[in-house]
Design an enzyme around this catalytic site. Structure first.
Site, mmCIF file in Angstrom:
data_model
loop_
_atom_site.group_PDB
_atom_site.id
_atom_site.type_symbol
_atom_site.label_atom_id
_atom_site.label_comp_id
_atom_site.label_asym_id
_atom_site.label_seq_id
_atom_site.Cartn_x
_atom_site.Cartn_y
_atom_site.Cartn_z
ATOM 1 N N GLU A 35 4.180 -21.085 5.007
ATOM 2 C CA GLU A 35 5.322 -21.725 4.358
ATOM 3 C C GLU A 35 5.960 -22.713 5.320
ATOM 4 O O GLU A 35 6.255 -22.378 6.473
ATOM 5 C CB GLU A 35 6.345 -20.673 3.924
ATOM 6 C CG GLU A 35 7.662 -21.235 3.400
ATOM 7 C CD GLU A 35 7.501 -22.182 2.217
ATOM 8 O OE1 GLU A 35 8.046 -23.310 2.289
ATOM 9 O OE2 GLU A 35 6.824 -21.816 1.236
ATOM 10 N N HIS A 448 26.665 1.816 -28.546
ATOM 11 C CA HIS A 448 27.815 1.144 -29.159
ATOM 12 C C HIS A 448 29.024 1.333 -28.249
ATOM 13 O O HIS A 448 29.243 2.420 -27.737
ATOM 14 C CB HIS A 448 28.095 1.752 -30.530
ATOM 15 C CG HIS A 448 29.320 1.184 -31.195
ATOM 16 N ND1 HIS A 448 29.340 -0.053 -31.795
ATOM 17 C CD2 HIS A 448 30.571 1.687 -31.329
ATOM 18 C CE1 HIS A 448 30.550 -0.278 -32.283
ATOM 19 N NE2 HIS A 448 31.319 0.768 -32.010
#
Length: 469
Positions: A35, A448
Site C-alpha cells: 500500500e 415494536h
C-alpha cells in the site's frame, strides 16, 4: 534489498485488499500486502467514514440551529449555535486515525507482512515496490489487484484552486459561503446537503433530467423535497461548461452552466465540488506489463474474481460497478478462501446500496421496473407516516417497499427511504440472501415500536392485508 517470496500478494490495502489479506493470513496463507498510502484506502481515509462523520456533524448542527430558531416541535429552545469546522475535521481525522491503526493491527495479528510503497508489475508473478528505503522485489504464486478508484476529473474543470473533489471537501477548514456541486449523484447530494445544513448556499448542477437518476423517482421524491426545504437550488438538465474567474481564485469565481433550455448561466461559488463519478486506478503500476482483458476501463473478472491471466485476481472498484466497499470486502474474503483451497462462489444479487442523503435511501435486489421485466410481480409499500417510531423521531417522510414474484411470492427486491433506514440494510440483504418469500417476512415478529415494522407491514401489504394502513 532482499527479494521477498510469498504465496499471496495483495496490491492495495483498501476495504477489499485488507480484508483479503487478513482472511488469507487467518487461513495460514503466506501473505504480503502493498500500500502506497495509509491502510483503509479511499473508503476509510477520504470516503465512506470521513463523509459520514461530516454528515453527522451537519445533522447535529442543523438540529440545534432549528431549536435556536424556535421552530422545534419538541419544546426545546437554545441560543444560536456556532460551528468550528476545523474542530469538526479534527474529530473526523481522529476517527480515521484510530481505524487506520485498527486495520494495521488486524493485518499484523493475521501474520500479514505490509510493504509501504508503490507497486509496479514486472510480469505476472513479480512486482517491484518503490519504498522509502529503496526498491523491493516481491515474487508471488498468486496476486490480487485491489487498486480501487479515483474521482473523475472534468477536462474543463480540473481540480485545483476553487475546484475540488470529495477528498478536498472533507478537509475544508471553513464552510464555503457559496458551494456549487457538479453532479447530482449520491456523493454530490450527500456532501451538498451536509454543507447546506452547516450554512452554505448550495447549487447542484446535474446533466440528467433528475438527481439520483440511478434510483426510481418514487424512491427519491422525499430527498428532492428535502433539498428544497434546505434551500438548495437544483439545476437539472444543465451542463457545467467551465470556470469564469473574476479576480483572485475563490473571490468571485463563477461556474459557467448551459441550462436545460440551452441558455448560458453563471453560478457564483467560493468552491466548486465536482462529483461526476469515479474511475478505476489502472495506470501507473505496470498493467501494460501483463495482458489482462478489460470490460471498458475496468479489469474483466469471472464470478470468482479471476482475471484473464492465471494466478491473478482482481477485486473491488477496479473491476467495475457497483463501486461499494462491502462488495470489495465480500470479494476479498472469497478470493482469500479460494487461494487457501476452499470451494467458494459469490452471488451479487443481495448487495445493499445505501445513499446517506437526508432522508437516507436503501436498495437491495431488483427495482420494480427491473422485476417487471422478468414477469408478473406484487409490490407492497408501507409509509413511515403510519409508523409510530418514525413519528416519535420526526421522521414520517418515507416508506419501505417490497417487490416479489406474483406466483410464488419470492422477494426480488426491497427499497426504503427515510430517516435512519441505512440500518435496515442488513435485514433487507439477509432476506434476499436467504431466499425469503413475502410470508417469511410477514410471519417474522418485528419489535415494536421500531421503523423495522415497516418492513413487515410492506410484506403484509403485498399479501393484501396490511394491519396499520
Amino acid at each position: 534489498m532482499k527479494e521477498i517470496s510469498c504465496k499471496l500478494l495483495v496490491i492495495g490495502a483498501g476495504p477489499g485488499g485488507y480484508v483479503c489479506a487478513i482472511r488469507a493470513g487467518q487461513l495460514g496463507v503466506d501473505t504480503v500486502i502493498v500500500e502506497a498510502g495509509k491502510p483503509g484506502g479511499t473508503c476509510l481515509n477520504v470516503g465512506c467514514i470521513p463523509s459520514k462523520a461530516l454528515i453527522h456533524a451537519a445533522e447535529e448542527f442543523e438540529k440545534v440551529a432549528h431549536m435556536a430558531g424556535g421552530k422545534s416541535p419538541l419544546g426545546i429552545s437554545v441560543s444560536a449555535p456556532v460551528l468550528d469546522l476545523g474542530k469538526t475535521v479534527a474529530w473526523k481525522d481522529g476517527i480515521v486515525s484510530r481505524l487506520n491503526s485498527g486495520v494495521a493491527g488486524l493485518l499484523k495479528k493475521a501474520g500479514v507482512k505490509t510493504v509501504h510503497g508503490w507497486a509496479t508489475f514486472r510480469d505476472g508473478k513479480t512486482v517491484e515496490v518503490e519504498t522509502e528505503t529503496g526498491s523491493q522485489v516481491i515474487r508471488a504464486e498468486t496476486i490480487v489487484i485491489a487498486t480501487g478508484s479515483a474521482p473523475v476529473e472534468l477536462p474543463f474543470l480540473p481540480f485545483g484552486g476553487p475546484v475540488i473533489s470529495s477528498t478536498e471537501a472533507l478537509a475544508l477548514s471553513a464552510v464555503p459561503k457559496k458551494l456549487a456541486v457538479v453532479g447530482g449523484g449520491y456523493i454530490g447530494l450527500e456532501l451538498g446537503m451536509a454543507f447546506a445544513k452547516m450554512g452554505a448556499e448550495v447549487t447542484v448542477v446535474e446533466a440528467m433530467p433528475r438527481v439520483l437518476a440511478q434510483y426510481d423517482a418514487e424512491l427519491t421524491r422525499p430527498v428532492v423535497k428535502r433539498l428544497a426545504a434546505l434551500g438548495i437550488e437544483v439545476m437539472t438538465g444543465a451542463k457545467a461548461k467551465g470556470l469564469s474567474t473574476q479576480g483572485q481564485a475563490g473571490k468571485g469565481d463563477a461556474l459557467l452552466v448551459e441550462t436545460a433550455d440551452g441558455k448560458n448561466a453563471k453560478v457564483s461559488a467560493d468552491k466548486i465540488l465536482v462529483t461526476v463519478g469515479r474511475k478505476p486506478v489502472t495506470e501507473g503500476w505496470g498493467l501494460d506489463q501483463i495482458d489482462l482483458d478489460r470490460t471498458g476501463k475496468f479489469i474483466r473478472i469471472d464470478d470468482q474474481c479471476r482475471s484473464s491471466m492465471r494466478g491473478i485476481f482482481a477485486i473491488g472498484d477496479v473491476t467495475g460497478e457497483p463501486m461499494l466497499a462491502h462488495r470489495a470486502m465480500a470479494q476479498g474474503e472469497m478470493v482469500a478462501e479460494i487461494v487457501a483451497g476452499h470451494k467458494r462462489n459469490w452471488d451479487k444479487r443481495a448487495i445493499p446500496a445505501v445513499c446517506f442523503t437526508d432522508p437516507e435511501l436503501v436498495t437491495v435486489g431488483l427495482s420494480p421496473e427491473e422485476a417487471k421485466a422478468q414477469g408478473e410481480i406484487k409490490i407492497g409499500l408501507f409509509p413511515f407516516a403510519a409508523n409510530g417510531r418514525a413519528m416519535t423521531k420526526l421522521g414520517e417522510d418515507g416508506f419501505v417497499r417490497v417487490v416479489a414474484r406474483a406466483d410464488n411470492h419470492l422477494v426480488l427486491g426491497i427499497q426504503a427511504v427515510g430517516q435512519g433506514v441505512s440500518e435496515l440494510a442488513a435485514a433487507f440483504g439477509l432476506a434476499l440472501e436467504m431466499g425469503a418469500r413475502l410470508e417469511d417476512i410477514a410471519g417474522t415478529v418485528h419489535a415494536h415500536p421500531t421503523q423495522g415494522e415497516g418492513f413487515q407491514e410492506a410484506a403484509l401489504k403485498a399479501l393484501g392485508h396490511a394491519l396499520h394502513i
